[in-house]
Design an enzyme around this catalytic site. Structure first.
Site, PDB file in Angstrom:
ATOM      1  N   GLY A  84      -0.037  -2.806   2.359  1.00  0.00           N
ATOM      2  CA  GLY A  84       0.260  -4.018   3.143  1.00  0.00           C
ATOM      3  C   GLY A  84       0.044  -5.313   1.984  1.00  0.00           C
ATOM      4  O   GLY A  84       0.349  -5.093   0.900  1.00  0.00           O
TER       5      GLY A  84
ATOM      6  N   TYR B 205      14.021  -7.677  -1.672  1.00  0.00           N
ATOM      7  CA  TYR B 205      12.600  -6.811  -1.845  1.00  0.00           C
ATOM      8  C   TYR B 205      12.472  -5.605  -0.838  1.00  0.00           C
ATOM      9  O   TYR B 205      12.321  -4.362  -1.040  1.00  0.00           O
ATOM     10  CB  TYR B 205      11.452  -7.601  -1.932  1.00  0.00           C
ATOM     11  CG  TYR B 205      10.197  -7.086  -2.224  1.00  0.00           C
ATOM     12  CD1 TYR B 205       9.686  -6.841  -3.493  1.00  0.00           C
ATOM     13  CD2 TYR B 205       9.278  -6.583  -1.374  1.00  0.00           C
ATOM     14  CE1 TYR B 205       8.436  -6.146  -3.667  1.00  0.00           C
ATOM     15  CE2 TYR B 205       7.926  -6.149  -1.574  1.00  0.00           C
ATOM     16  CZ  TYR B 205       7.608  -5.960  -2.655  1.00  0.00           C
ATOM     17  OH  TYR B 205       6.400  -5.610  -2.882  1.00  0.00           O
TER      18      TYR B 205
ATOM     19  N   ILE C 274       8.884  -6.133  -8.831  1.00  0.00           N
ATOM     20  CA  ILE C 274       8.978  -7.870  -8.909  1.00  0.00           C
ATOM     21  C   ILE C 274       9.441  -8.325  -7.438  1.00  0.00           C
ATOM     22  O   ILE C 274      10.037  -7.596  -6.914  1.00  0.00           O
ATOM     23  CB  ILE C 274       9.779  -8.413 -10.028  1.00  0.00           C
ATOM     24  CG1 ILE C 274      11.363  -7.581  -9.750  1.00  0.00           C
ATOM     25  CG2 ILE C 274       9.448  -7.657 -11.521  1.00  0.00           C
ATOM     26  CD1 ILE C 274      12.183  -8.519 -10.533  1.00  0.00           C
TER      27      ILE C 274
ATOM     28  N   ALA D  36       6.195   0.203 -10.725  1.00  0.00           N
ATOM     29  CA  ALA D  36       6.423  -1.410 -11.336  1.00  0.00           C
ATOM     30  C   ALA D  36       7.552  -2.217 -10.349  1.00  0.00           C
ATOM     31  O   ALA D  36       8.602  -1.436  -9.773  1.00  0.00           O
ATOM     32  CB  ALA D  36       7.380  -1.067 -12.470  1.00  0.00           C
TER      33      ALA D  36
HETATM   34  N1  CAA Z   1       9.107 -16.473   9.556  1.00  0.00           N
HETATM   35  C1  CAA Z   1       9.843 -17.349   9.995  1.00  0.00           C
HETATM   36  N2  CAA Z   1      10.070 -18.658   9.505  1.00  0.00           N
HETATM   37  C2  CAA Z   1       9.555 -18.812   8.257  1.00  0.00           C
HETATM   38  C3  CAA Z   1       9.013 -17.998   7.767  1.00  0.00           C
HETATM   39  C4  CAA Z   1       8.394 -16.614   8.420  1.00  0.00           C
HETATM   40  N3  CAA Z   1       7.747 -15.744   7.936  1.00  0.00           N
HETATM   41  N4  CAA Z   1       8.341 -18.215   6.248  1.00  0.00           N
HETATM   42  C5  CAA Z   1       9.156 -19.557   6.285  1.00  0.00           C
HETATM   43  N5  CAA Z   1       9.798 -19.703   7.581  1.00  0.00           N
HETATM   44  C6  CAA Z   1      10.466 -20.787   7.729  1.00  0.00           C
HETATM   45  C7  CAA Z   1       9.898 -22.164   7.616  1.00  0.00           C
HETATM   46  O1  CAA Z   1       9.012 -22.603   8.529  1.00  0.00           O
HETATM   47  C8  CAA Z   1      10.922 -23.303   7.245  1.00  0.00           C
HETATM   48  O2  CAA Z   1      11.375 -23.643   8.420  1.00  0.00           O
HETATM   49  P1  CAA Z   1      12.254 -25.192   8.445  1.00  0.00           P
HETATM   50  O3  CAA Z   1      13.242 -25.326   7.489  1.00  0.00           O
HETATM   51  O4  CAA Z   1      12.308 -25.421   9.919  1.00  0.00           O
HETATM   52  O5  CAA Z   1      10.896 -26.128   8.092  1.00  0.00           O
HETATM   53  C9  CAA Z   1      11.912 -22.581   6.368  1.00  0.00           C
HETATM   54  O6  CAA Z   1      11.743 -20.982   6.710  1.00  0.00           O
HETATM   55  C10 CAA Z   1      11.427 -22.299   4.834  1.00  0.00           C
HETATM   56  O7  CAA Z   1      12.659 -22.752   4.454  1.00  0.00           O
HETATM   57  P2  CAA Z   1      12.752 -23.612   2.991  1.00  0.00           P
HETATM   58  O8  CAA Z   1      14.140 -23.709   2.632  1.00  0.00           O
HETATM   59  O9  CAA Z   1      11.683 -24.535   2.875  1.00  0.00           O
HETATM   60  O10 CAA Z   1      12.178 -22.250   2.291  1.00  0.00           O
HETATM   61  P3  CAA Z   1      12.000 -22.145   0.570  1.00  0.00           P
HETATM   62  O11 CAA Z   1      13.567 -22.040   0.091  1.00  0.00           O
HETATM   63  O12 CAA Z   1      11.289 -23.150   0.089  1.00  0.00           O
HETATM   64  O13 CAA Z   1      11.383 -20.760   0.459  1.00  0.00           O
HETATM   65  C11 CAA Z   1       9.464 -19.070   0.718  1.00  0.00           C
HETATM   66  C12 CAA Z   1       9.891 -20.526   0.848  1.00  0.00           C
HETATM   67  C13 CAA Z   1      10.179 -18.378  -0.544  1.00  0.00           C
HETATM   68  C14 CAA Z   1      10.253 -18.352   1.722  1.00  0.00           C
HETATM   69  C15 CAA Z   1       8.075 -18.922   0.896  1.00  0.00           C
HETATM   70  O14 CAA Z   1       7.753 -19.508   2.190  1.00  0.00           O
HETATM   71  C16 CAA Z   1       7.437 -17.631   0.672  1.00  0.00           C
HETATM   72  O15 CAA Z   1       7.322 -17.354  -0.662  1.00  0.00           O
HETATM   73  N6  CAA Z   1       7.138 -16.981   1.513  1.00  0.00           N
HETATM   74  C17 CAA Z   1       6.505 -15.724   1.560  1.00  0.00           C
HETATM   75  C18 CAA Z   1       7.400 -14.539   1.596  1.00  0.00           C
HETATM   76  C19 CAA Z   1       6.585 -13.359   1.460  1.00  0.00           C
HETATM   77  O16 CAA Z   1       6.057 -12.975   2.395  1.00  0.00           O
HETATM   78  N7  CAA Z   1       6.637 -12.543   0.270  1.00  0.00           N
HETATM   79  C20 CAA Z   1       5.871 -11.439  -0.007  1.00  0.00           C
HETATM   80  C21 CAA Z   1       5.382 -11.756  -1.297  1.00  0.00           C
HETATM   81  S1  CAA Z   1       4.084 -10.430  -1.445  1.00  0.00           S
HETATM   82  C22 CAA Z   1       5.018  -8.809  -1.745  1.00  0.00           C
HETATM   83  O17 CAA Z   1       6.125  -8.863  -1.703  1.00  0.00           O
HETATM   84  C23 CAA Z   1       4.001  -7.804  -1.771  1.00  0.00           C
HETATM   85  C24 CAA Z   1       4.149  -6.767  -0.479  1.00  0.00           C
HETATM   86  O18 CAA Z   1       4.794  -5.867  -0.965  1.00  0.00           O
HETATM   87  C25 CAA Z   1       3.419  -7.127   0.637  1.00  0.00           C
END
Ligand code: CAA
Length: 240
Positions: free
Chosen positions: A178, A147, A85, A83
């Site tokens: 992954g 996380y 989140i 489990a």
């Molecule tokens: N690397 C570098 N920079 C990144 C980035 C990354 N991976 N992701 C986003 N950024 C940057 C963006 O380009 C943006 O830059 P600017 O401010 O210069 O435009 C900035 O960070 C984003 O800032 P925001 O304020 O717009 O971000 P936000 O508050 O809207 O948040 C987020 C957005 C939550 C980060 C969204 O992009 C997101 O969900 N990202 C994915 C995170 C991720 O991979 N989570 C995994 C989920 S799946 C899981 O967890 C299962 C597992 O075990 C694998």
């Protein structure tokens, strides 16, 4: 074989695939879930696997839920702490509540799942514990300080449990998936997800069944000497 397996978060996503794989391998499976009654009852109807509702973040609820499973099905031989989140946010925007929710569910939830079944495993001199960690616990991930902390923590948990359980015939291992095609990953904004997939050498998301097969191996008798290990299944995204 008659062994009983508990899978937390076992009615959806990777957990559902694990529950089904263990049932197919001959285990009597209890699938725990926290809130989605509709998904749980659909899962139960489709698979014949019994579902049990409790919140893994709550120790007393976990203890009571596990006691109910054991009263219904018998002692738990296999515990899969799956489990989890996400509450993703860049660190400067992450709230204490987002931190706490993820720690409570993903990390304390592992303690709450294993602690009640551990004494029975020691007494019976057999047990299999598998914790579902993540590639992001191995490499870290932008917007996942909370996380990633829990998923790195999982690796420390199984390495420590392995040392305590080995002489009682108990193994404890982690699987680090992954990016897998589940609702959790589909909730990542599409553009970001595409960018992530482009960084996976396999060129695709994993399937939940590809993780379930790793778990089925780790809980088998054949895996008795695999203890404190981590299996990474990530399409070569990261070599952990
Ligand atoms: N690397 C570098 N920079 C990144 C980035 C990354 N991976 N992701 C986003 N950024 C940057 C963006 O380009 C943006 O830059 P600017 O401010 O210069 O435009 C900035 O960070 C984003 O800032 P925001 O304020 O717009 O971000 P936000 O508050 O809207 O948040 C987020 C957005 C939550 C980060 C969204 O992009 C997101 O969900 N990202 C994915 C995170 C991720 O991979 N989570 C995994 C989920 S799946 C899981 O967890 C299962 C597992 O075990 C694998």
């Amino acid at each position: 074989m008659g062994r009983v397996a508990l899978v937390t978060g076992g009615s959806r996503g990777i957990g559902a695939a694990i529950s089904k794989a263990l049932k197919d391998a001959g285990y009597t499976v209890a699938a725990n879930y926290a809130g989605n009654d509709e998904a749980a009852s659909k899962f139960s109807d489709e698979t014949g696997i019994k579902t049990y509702k409790w919140n893994v973040a709550d120790y007393d609820a976990s203890k009571a839920g596990i006691a109910k499973v054991e009263a219904d099905l018998g002692p738990i031989d296999v515990a899969v702490a799956n489990a989890g989140i996400t509450r993703d946010a860049p660190f400067h925007k992450m709230t204490p509540d987002q931190w706490k929710q993820v720690i409570d569910t993903n990390l304390t939830g592992v303690f709450n799942t294993i602690h009640p079944v551990w004494p029975g495993m020691r007494e019976r001199k057999f047990g299999r514990v598998v914790v579902i960690s993540s590639v992001n616990g191995q490499k870290g991930q932008f917007a996942q300080v909370n996380y990633a902390a829990t998923k790195s923590g999982d690796i420390g948990i199984v390495r420590s449990l392995a040392q305590e359980g080995a002489r009682f015939g108990i193994t404890a291992n982690a699987v680090c998936p992954g990016y897998i095609a589940t609702e959790m990953v589909m909730a990542v904004p599409e553009k970001v997800r595409e960018q992530i997939i482009s960084g996976i050498p396999a060129g695709r998301l994993g399937e939940p069944e590809e993780i379930a097969r790793c778990v089925a191996f780790l809980v088998s008798d054949d895996a008795g000497f695999v203890n404190g290990s981590t299996i990474s299944a990530n399409g070569a995204q990261f070599f952990g």
